[in-house]
Write an enzyme that holds these catalytic residues in place. Structure first.
Site, PDB file in Angstrom:
ATOM      1  N   GLY A  84       0.776  -1.249   0.000  1.00 18.39           N
ATOM      2  CA  GLY A  84       0.000   0.000   0.000  1.00 18.39           C
ATOM      3  C   GLY A  84       0.799   1.287   0.000  1.00 18.39           C
ATOM      4  O   GLY A  84       0.316   2.313  -0.470  1.00 18.39           O
ATOM      5  N   GLU A  95       4.025   3.747   6.164  1.00 15.74           N
ATOM      6  CA  GLU A  95       2.765   3.000   6.066  1.00 15.74           C
ATOM      7  C   GLU A  95       1.728   3.845   5.332  1.00 15.74           C
ATOM      8  O   GLU A  95       1.740   5.079   5.426  1.00 15.74           O
ATOM      9  CB  GLU A  95       2.298   2.627   7.486  1.00 15.74           C
ATOM     10  N   ASP A  96       0.839   3.197   4.607  1.00 11.72           N
ATOM     11  CA  ASP A  96      -0.217   3.937   3.922  1.00 11.72           C
ATOM     12  C   ASP A  96      -1.247   4.461   4.914  1.00 11.72           C
ATOM     13  O   ASP A  96      -1.539   5.653   4.948  1.00 11.72           O
ATOM     14  CB  ASP A  96      -0.878   3.093   2.810  1.00 11.72           C
ATOM     15  N   ASP A 115      -4.882   2.209  10.909  1.00 16.16           N
ATOM     16  CA  ASP A 115      -6.306   1.968  11.140  1.00 16.16           C
ATOM     17  C   ASP A 115      -6.462   1.531  12.601  1.00 16.16           C
ATOM     18  O   ASP A 115      -6.412   2.356  13.490  1.00 16.16           O
ATOM     19  CB  ASP A 115      -6.776   0.925  10.130  1.00 16.16           C
ATOM     20  N   GLY A 126      -4.210   0.016  14.147  1.00 18.79           N
ATOM     21  CA  GLY A 126      -2.861   0.186  14.692  1.00 18.79           C
ATOM     22  C   GLY A 126      -2.134  -1.127  14.908  1.00 18.79           C
ATOM     23  O   GLY A 126      -0.957  -1.151  15.245  1.00 18.79           O
ATOM     24  N   THR A 145      -1.208  -3.564  12.791  1.00 13.26           N
ATOM     25  CA  THR A 145      -0.125  -3.864  11.851  1.00 13.26           C
ATOM     26  C   THR A 145       1.151  -3.155  12.286  1.00 13.26           C
ATOM     27  O   THR A 145       2.218  -3.768  12.400  1.00 13.26           O
ATOM     28  CB  THR A 145      -0.498  -3.393  10.424  1.00 13.26           C
ATOM     29  N   LEU A 146       1.024  -1.884  12.559  1.00 13.68           N
ATOM     30  CA  LEU A 146       2.208  -1.097  12.924  1.00 13.68           C
ATOM     31  C   LEU A 146       2.789  -1.534  14.250  1.00 13.68           C
ATOM     32  O   LEU A 146       4.004  -1.543  14.428  1.00 13.68           O
ATOM     33  CB  LEU A 146       1.863   0.388  12.962  1.00 13.68           C
ATOM     34  N   LYS A 198      -6.294   7.059  10.528  1.00 10.83           N
ATOM     35  CA  LYS A 198      -7.723   6.959  10.865  1.00 10.83           C
ATOM     36  C   LYS A 198      -7.829   6.878  12.376  1.00 10.83           C
ATOM     37  O   LYS A 198      -7.970   5.800  12.955  1.00 10.83           O
ATOM     38  CB  LYS A 198      -8.302   5.675  10.250  1.00 10.83           C
ATOM     39  N   PHE A 257     -13.690   4.142   3.839  1.00 12.02           N
ATOM     40  CA  PHE A 257     -12.742   3.260   3.173  1.00 12.02           C
ATOM     41  C   PHE A 257     -12.139   3.988   1.986  1.00 12.02           C
ATOM     42  O   PHE A 257     -12.851   4.433   1.089  1.00 12.02           O
ATOM     43  CB  PHE A 257     -13.424   1.960   2.724  1.00 12.02           C
ATOM     44  N   ASP A 287      -5.392   0.016  -1.976  1.00  6.02           N
ATOM     45  CA  ASP A 287      -6.280  -0.836  -2.780  1.00  6.02           C
ATOM     46  C   ASP A 287      -7.607  -1.160  -2.098  1.00  6.02           C
ATOM     47  O   ASP A 287      -7.778  -1.030  -0.895  1.00  6.02           O
ATOM     48  CB  ASP A 287      -5.596  -2.169  -3.078  1.00  6.02           C
ATOM     49  N   ARG A 339      -4.965   0.874  -7.016  1.00  4.06           N
ATOM     50  CA  ARG A 339      -3.667   1.382  -6.525  1.00  4.06           C
ATOM     51  C   ARG A 339      -3.080   2.426  -7.471  1.00  4.06           C
ATOM     52  O   ARG A 339      -2.311   3.291  -7.068  1.00  4.06           O
ATOM     53  CB  ARG A 339      -2.651   0.236  -6.391  1.00  4.06           C
TER      54      ARG A 339
HETATM   55  P1  IMP Z   1      -4.424  -1.755  10.934  1.00  2.00           P
HETATM   56  O1  IMP Z   1      -3.523  -2.892  11.292  1.00  2.00           O
HETATM   57  O2  IMP Z   1      -5.835  -1.997  11.361  1.00  2.00           O
HETATM   58  O3  IMP Z   1      -3.898  -0.421  11.394  1.00  2.00           O
HETATM   59  O4  IMP Z   1      -4.555  -1.784   9.360  1.00  2.00           O
HETATM   60  C1  IMP Z   1      -3.795  -1.023   8.512  1.00  2.00           C
HETATM   61  C2  IMP Z   1      -3.885  -1.617   7.140  1.00  2.00           C
HETATM   62  O5  IMP Z   1      -5.239  -1.948   6.798  1.00  2.00           O
HETATM   63  C3  IMP Z   1      -3.438  -0.619   6.119  1.00  2.00           C
HETATM   64  O6  IMP Z   1      -2.060  -0.716   5.886  1.00  2.00           O
HETATM   65  C4  IMP Z   1      -4.248  -1.033   4.909  1.00  2.00           C
HETATM   66  O7  IMP Z   1      -3.575  -2.055   4.223  1.00  2.00           O
HETATM   67  C5  IMP Z   1      -5.519  -1.590   5.474  1.00  2.00           C
HETATM   68  N1  IMP Z   1      -6.561  -0.552   5.452  1.00  2.00           N
HETATM   69  C6  IMP Z   1      -7.099   0.089   6.500  1.00  2.00           C
HETATM   70  N2  IMP Z   1      -8.007   0.997   6.117  1.00  2.00           N
HETATM   71  C7  IMP Z   1      -8.021   0.937   4.763  1.00  2.00           C
HETATM   72  C8  IMP Z   1      -8.728   1.676   3.750  1.00  2.00           C
HETATM   73  O8  IMP Z   1      -9.526   2.574   4.017  1.00  2.00           O
HETATM   74  N3  IMP Z   1      -8.463   1.339   2.458  1.00  2.00           N
HETATM   75  C9  IMP Z   1      -7.579   0.359   2.119  1.00  2.00           C
HETATM   76  N4  IMP Z   1      -6.888  -0.339   3.017  1.00  2.00           N
HETATM   77  C10 IMP Z   1      -7.101  -0.057   4.333  1.00  2.00           C
HETATM   78 MG    MG Z   2      -1.292  -2.076   4.246  1.00  3.50          MG
END
Ligand code: IMP
Ligand code: MG
Length: 174
Positions: free
Chosen positions: A42, A97-98, A101, A103, A105-106, A129, A150, A157, A163
């Site tokens: 992303g 990071e893109d 959300d 948090g 993943t990070l 977000k 979203f 994506d 993308r």
């Molecule tokens: P987290 O682990 O919930 O913070 O998720 C982050 C990841 O979820 C991002 O790197 C995106 O790959 C995906 N994601 C979260 N929100 C969106 C969105 O609005 N559009 C596309 N991908 C998203």
């Molecule tokens: Mg991602």
């Protein structure tokens, strides 16, 4: 189901945000070497624009994170399906990071990296977000803050599509 894309941040908004982030990073690191780690896929377009505006020595390496069994949201456990090829011990590292959300993943990636003893570890995110955060984690450099919705485009994506769009759109189903 029909869907609609509404522009949220256009190319000018993005260019200005990237410029601001690159200036802040360049100022903070003041010519020190930085290892940028874009999280695939992303952030690949964001990162490519960002690093071209960084002053000072730059190294780039990638990771790919996967959270299985989910489509548009993250469901907890995250694994690295592609790890770094660079030794980050003693180095300045910025994760790119893109979207932050929940948090999760990070947090996973940050903890994996911290165990490798970097000199410093920062997070640069294009979109935060905030309202959706499930754990405490902050971006050190954030392009845009939104509440929800979203988004797609500029590397981001939905089911691997969109993308390539040059701006960031909200995807609405109707
Ligand atoms: P987290 O682990 O919930 O913070 O998720 C982050 C990841 O979820 C991002 O790197 C995106 O790959 C995906 N994601 C979260 N929100 C969106 C969105 O609005 N559009 C596309 N991908 C998203
Ligand atoms: Mg991602």
């Amino acid at each position: 189901m029909a869907e609609k894309l509404r522009v949220l941040f256009d190319e000018t908004d993005i260019r200005e945000a990237v410029k601001r982030l690159a200036a802040a990073i360049s100022k903070d690191f003041d010519g020190e070497e930085i290892v940028f780690v874009p999280i695939l896929k992303g952030s690949f377009i964001f990162a490519s624009d960002l690093v071209r505006q960084i002053e000072g020595p730059v190294i780039i390496d990638f990771v790919r994170a996967a959270s299985y069994g989910c489509r548009t949201t993250t469901c907890g456990e995250v694994t690295l399906t592609k790890d770094l090829e660079t030794d980050i011990s003693g180095r300045n590292v910025i994760i790119v990071e893109d979207i932050i959300d929940s948090g999760l993943t990070l947090r996973s990636i940050r903890d994996i990296f911290l165990a490798r003893n970097p000199r410093s570890l920062k997070i640069c995110a294009l979109v935060d977000k905030r309202a959706r955060r499930e754990i405490e984690i902050e971006g050190d450099y954030v392009g845009f803050t939104i509440d929800d919705g979203f988004i797609v485009g500029y590397g981001i994506d939905y089911a691997e599509l969109y993308r390539n769009l040059p701006a960031i759109f909200v995807r609405e189903e109707e």
